[in-house]
Design an enzyme around this catalytic site. Structure first.
Site, PDB file in Angstrom:
ATOM      1  CG  HIS B 236      -1.994   0.960   1.243  1.00 47.45           C
ATOM      2  ND1 HIS B 236      -1.775   2.314   1.389  1.00 47.45           N
ATOM      3  CD2 HIS B 236      -3.326   0.804   1.101  1.00 47.45           C
ATOM      4  CE1 HIS B 236      -2.945   2.938   1.338  1.00 47.45           C
ATOM      5  NE2 HIS B 236      -3.900   2.049   1.170  1.00 47.45           N
ATOM      6  NE  ARG B 256      -3.310   7.937  -1.387  1.00 49.52           N
ATOM      7  CZ  ARG B 256      -3.275   6.715  -1.884  1.00 49.52           C
ATOM      8  NH1 ARG B 256      -3.140   6.525  -3.180  1.00 49.52           N
ATOM      9  NH2 ARG B 256      -3.373   5.667  -1.095  1.00 49.52           N
TER      10      ARG B 256
END
Ligand code: SF4
Ligand code: SF4
Ligand code: FES
Lengths: 248, 605
Positions: B236, B256
């Site tokens: 990740h 994000r």
């Protein structure tokens, strides 16, 4: 960085004593890191329960310097520098080994609370409509990670051992989340009064201060539930008005 | 001889995260007797840590969404290595699985008209993730748990399975031990569902909890089942990097999705520099458009920060390697900047990302509403796992089923965020149903005590080693560091060959590791038992990664940095050979039916 002394409760089934360990403390370390370091070096069989190490699973509850805490979210630099740190298991539950307690009672209690029972769907495709404003409070309660620290500090359980009668703050929060769920149709008020002994809570708010998820257990969950119980069973005027208005 | 208690079920589900709980509920609904084994306490499994959401093409926020788009997104994200049947079923069934959670009491965030809100996430064309702030996994596991406890399922908490038991080929039960008392428990059952999650603990920097030691992968492998795609491990892009104690803890992609941007030490949004060809038409080419996308503008394309995880992770790695990293070896993830665009930005961030706010406040003394976070890649997920039939989730061994992270196929070479929670629900349910059907249709299981006794004896061996045997912790740490260094995010032939040698040596040491104390709640003993699983999955990952001489999805090789079409046609299978060694096989990917092929073409634009 400096080596710190940890006084860790060791023993089985309630018998035990503090054992001293020294381990290095480095920047940003949490108490659970220290326990792991000790485990990996001198005490391979030191029993401790943990999973996520991120404050999300509620497994690593303990009493650190006498305070109810998650070990994985307690930073060493928030404890008094240069002093020994004590770590003990939660005291409101039967002891298993070292820092591990038997919390199975909590699982039994939860089963006794009537389950979620939604009203029929609002839309033909089987879905419901709920406004965000109407679920904010329930979402607050559903943040609970079931660490049982609130149960640990509640005097009704900890000091008076009313485990057979009183469900404790965690499950008052759980019941509140169900009772305030916009879709739920079940009525749990009689149970709360008669079988779950909500009346034992005298609003000391110790549970709220202990909650690592900052759930306002007493003000937002327990007091409104108490009010509903009072309305339902003790206040004939309110009851009559409700009846006339056709509300639950 | 070791004593054990005997327990009988029709279906035994091993693992009580999202997939295991959903499987147990599905099996119980058919009327069979179900046992659910939890390695920890009920409700504590790794699913609890999932943050961003569950992907399902409900179209609540953007009605252009449909299962076809979700299917195409999943296949593109997986670089077409996916089991297309699973990708199809997943996209079709996820919406019902999410709505079902609502009927069981889940409280998702809402749209203005009162439906389940959906958010943007990397690789998903439209806002698709049903979520509850950034604690969706907790909501899901608690909903399933609170529903399951009223379904007559027998729950075995803090019980660890050490070996599957077989009658001929067929799996008919499992040998396990309970942590609290250290006693053995022999399960016999008509069918077994593995739902044990992943392998993150084979690596040093990981977002995974201690339970993630590849138990299911390893149990299945030793029972003769095929593993596939083991080279595809997802790093990740955003884990915490500082302080050291929290290194690896996940920072949700939701940051994000809500407008957070990645910058290097020069303050540059480096993600704009490297947008892969097959995503160019869907990706914003300026900051303004990217911002509009995160705020729900349907005409805008997604910012490059929301490209697939494998790509973002490698870009971060590149910035760090080339000297443009943050002080502690990461890059900056900045959500605080949105105050330039939004009134009350701090409140907005706390409302949308409450766990992230607390996580950084409490663990790193950083207020994310004012200060950028430092982040870097962390081992997060394994796309590979046990090979299953797409419809029934049965493995290559009769009576053995698998669902969730330990099963492979849905995600191909790279998983899209949000596709895991929906995977657990869709295939957990299927596995539970088919396992129940299998158990009903097959003769009653016959379990031989001999194999169970042997398993118990070998589990107890670490207590009986003479002299002063090495403790298992050091071996585990060394394994994790070795895998991180030699088989991590960037791989190459020589290092992986070295890894194989090191694994052999570690295996040898593990055989002689010893533990002290007694059997009750002994974490040292538990670690010794986990080692066998960790070693098995580490070897499988390394061998498969050596075999795939190209770069694709989660698998990146320095010595073969490009995709190679010749490798696009097969999955790599790992299985135990007759001589007990690990064997590899290239298994051709079956051709996709025309209707699915047509969807892929129509969604390419
Ligand atoms: S407020 Fe009530 S439930 Fe909470 S600790 Fe005090 S007595 Fe217990
Ligand atoms: S209410 Fe708070 S203190 Fe109590 S169990 Fe839940 S998270 Fe823990
Ligand atoms: S280990 Fe999960 S809350 Fe501490």
């Amino acid at each position: 960085m400096a080596s710190t002394t940890f006084k860790i409760w060791r023993g089985e089934r309630g018998q035990g004593a503090f054992t001293d360990y020294a381990t290095e403390v480095t920047e940003g370390m949490v108490v659970l890191d220290a326990v792991h370091q000790i485990q990996a070096s001198e005490a391979g069989d030191l029993a401790v329960r943990w999973n996520c190490k991120a404050g999300k699973c509620g497994s690593c509850s303990a009493e650190i310097n006498g305070r109810p805490k998650l070990m994985c979210m307690t930073r060493m630099d928030e404890l008094p520098a240069g002093e020994a740190v004590t770590i003990e298991p939660m005291r409101a539950f039967p002891h298993v080994r070292d820092l591990v307690t038997d919390v199975s009672w909590n699982y039994e209690v939860k089963k006794k609370i009537k389950k979620f029972t939604p009203r029929p769907p609002d839309a033909p495709d089987g879905t419901w409509r709920m406004a965000q404003a109407d679920v904010d409070r329930v979402q607050e309660f559903r943040k609970c990670i079931e660490c049982y620290l609130c149960q640990d500090v509640c005097h009704v359980l900890r000091d008076h051992h009313k485990h057979d009668e009183f469900i404790g703050p965690r499950f008052l929060v759980y019941a509140a989340a169900l009772e305030m769920h916009p879709l739920d149709t079940e009525d749990r008020l009689r149970d709360l009064k008669d079988n779950h002994s909500i009346g034992y809570c005298n609003i000391t708010k110790c549970c709220t201060s202990a909650c690592p998820e900052h759930i306002t257990i007493t003000d937002n969950a327990i007091i409104p539930l108490k009010e509903r119980v009072v309305d339902e069973f003790y206040d004939p005027v309110v009851k009559l008005v409700r009846l006339l208005r056709g509300k639950k | 001889m070791a004593d054990f208690e005997r327990v009988e079920h029709d279906v035994l589900v091993i693992g009580a995260g999202g997939a295991g709980l959903r499987a147990a509920i599905a099996a119980a609904a058919t009327g069979v007797r179900v046992g659910l084994v939890c390695k920890s306490l009920l409700g504590k499994a790794h699913t609890v840590m999932a943050e961003g959401g569950a992907a399902a093409a409900m179209g609540n926020v953007d009605d252009r969404d449909s299962w076809r788009v979700h299917f195409a997104d999943t296949m593109r994200g997986g670089q077409y290595m996916n089991n297309w049947r699973m990708a199809e079923l997943h996209a079709q069934e996820a919406p019902d699985r999410i709505r079902e959670l609502e009927a069981w009491g889940a409280v998702f965030d809402r749209t203005p008209d009162g439906r389940i809100l959906q958010r943007n996430f990397g690789g998903h064309r439209y806002p698709r993730l049903a979520h509850v702030g950034d604690r969706t996994g907790l909501e899901m596991i608690r909903t399933l748990q609170d529903h399951a406890i009223h379904q007559g399922i027998d729950v075995h908490m803090e019980v660890t399975v050490i070996q599957l038991l077989q009658d001929g080929e067929r799996v008919v039960g499992a040998m396990a031990y309970d942590r609290e008392r250290g006693r053995f428990r022999l399960f016999s059952s008509g069918a077994v569902v593995l739902a044990t999650g992943g392998i993150g603990r084979a690596f040093d920097i990981t977002s995974n909890s201690w339970e993630y030691t590849g138990d299911g992968h390893s149990l299945a492998y030793h029972a003769g089942a095929d593993l596939i795609d083991m080279e595809f491990v997802q790093f990740h892009p955003t884990g915490m990097v500082w302080p050291p104690s929290v290194r690896g803890i996940l920072v949700t992609e939701g940051v994000r999705g809500e407008g957070g941007v990645l910058r290097n030490s020069e303050g540059k949004r480096f993600m704009f520099d490297d947008i892969p060809e097959n995503y160019r038409s869907q990706t914003a080419d300026n900051e303004e458009e990217g911002w509009r996308y995160t705020q729900g503008d349907k005409s805008a394309r997604r910012p490059p920060e929301l490209l697939t995880r494998d790509h973002v992770a490698r870009c971060i790695q590149r910035e760090v390697r080339e000297g443009r990293g943050s002080p502690h070896g990461g890059v900056y993830l900045d959500i605080a900047w949105i105050k330039e665009r939004l009134p009350k930005a701090a409140e907005h961030i706390k409302k949308k990302l409450p766990s992230m706010y607390h996580q950084f406040m409490q663990l790193a003394n950083i207020d994310i509403t004012t200060t950028p976070m430092e982040v870097g890649p962390t081992t997060h997920y394994i796309m590979g796992g046990i090979r299953v039939d797409g419809d029934s989730q049965m493995t290559s061994v009769p009576g053995l089923f698998a669902a969730g992270e330990c099963a492979a196929g849905l995600h191909g070479a790279n998983r899209l965020g949000g596709n895991s929670l929906s995977d657990l629900l869709v295939f957990g349910k299927r596995a539970g149903e088919y396992a129940a059907q299998f158990a009903r249709e097959q003769p009653a299981p016959r379990v031989e005590a001999g194999a169970a006794e042997a398993a118990a004896a070998s589990a107890l061996a670490p207590f009986e080693r003479d002299g002063s045997p090495e403790a298992p912790y050091a071996i585990q740490h060394e394994l994790q560091r070795m895998m991180q260094d030699l088989v991590g995010i960037v791989r190459q032939e020589g290092e992986m060959q070295q890894a194989l040698d090191r694994l052999a040596a570690l295996s040898e040491r593990a055989q002689h590791a010893g533990v002290h104390g007694n059997r009750e709640y002994n974490p040292g003993w538990h670690t010794a038992l986990d080692l066998r699983h960790l070693l098995t999955v580490s070897e499988a990952i390394t061998l498969a990664a050596l075999e795939r001489k190209e770069s694709r999805g989660g698998h990146f090789r320095d010595d073969y940095p490009d995709k190679d079409a010749a490798y696009a046609t097969f999955n790599i299978v790992v299985r135990r050979g007759a001589d007990g060694t690990m064997q590899l096989e290239r298994r051709p990917i079956p051709p996709m039916p025309d209707d699915l092929q047509a969807i892929i073409e129509e969604q390419k634009s």
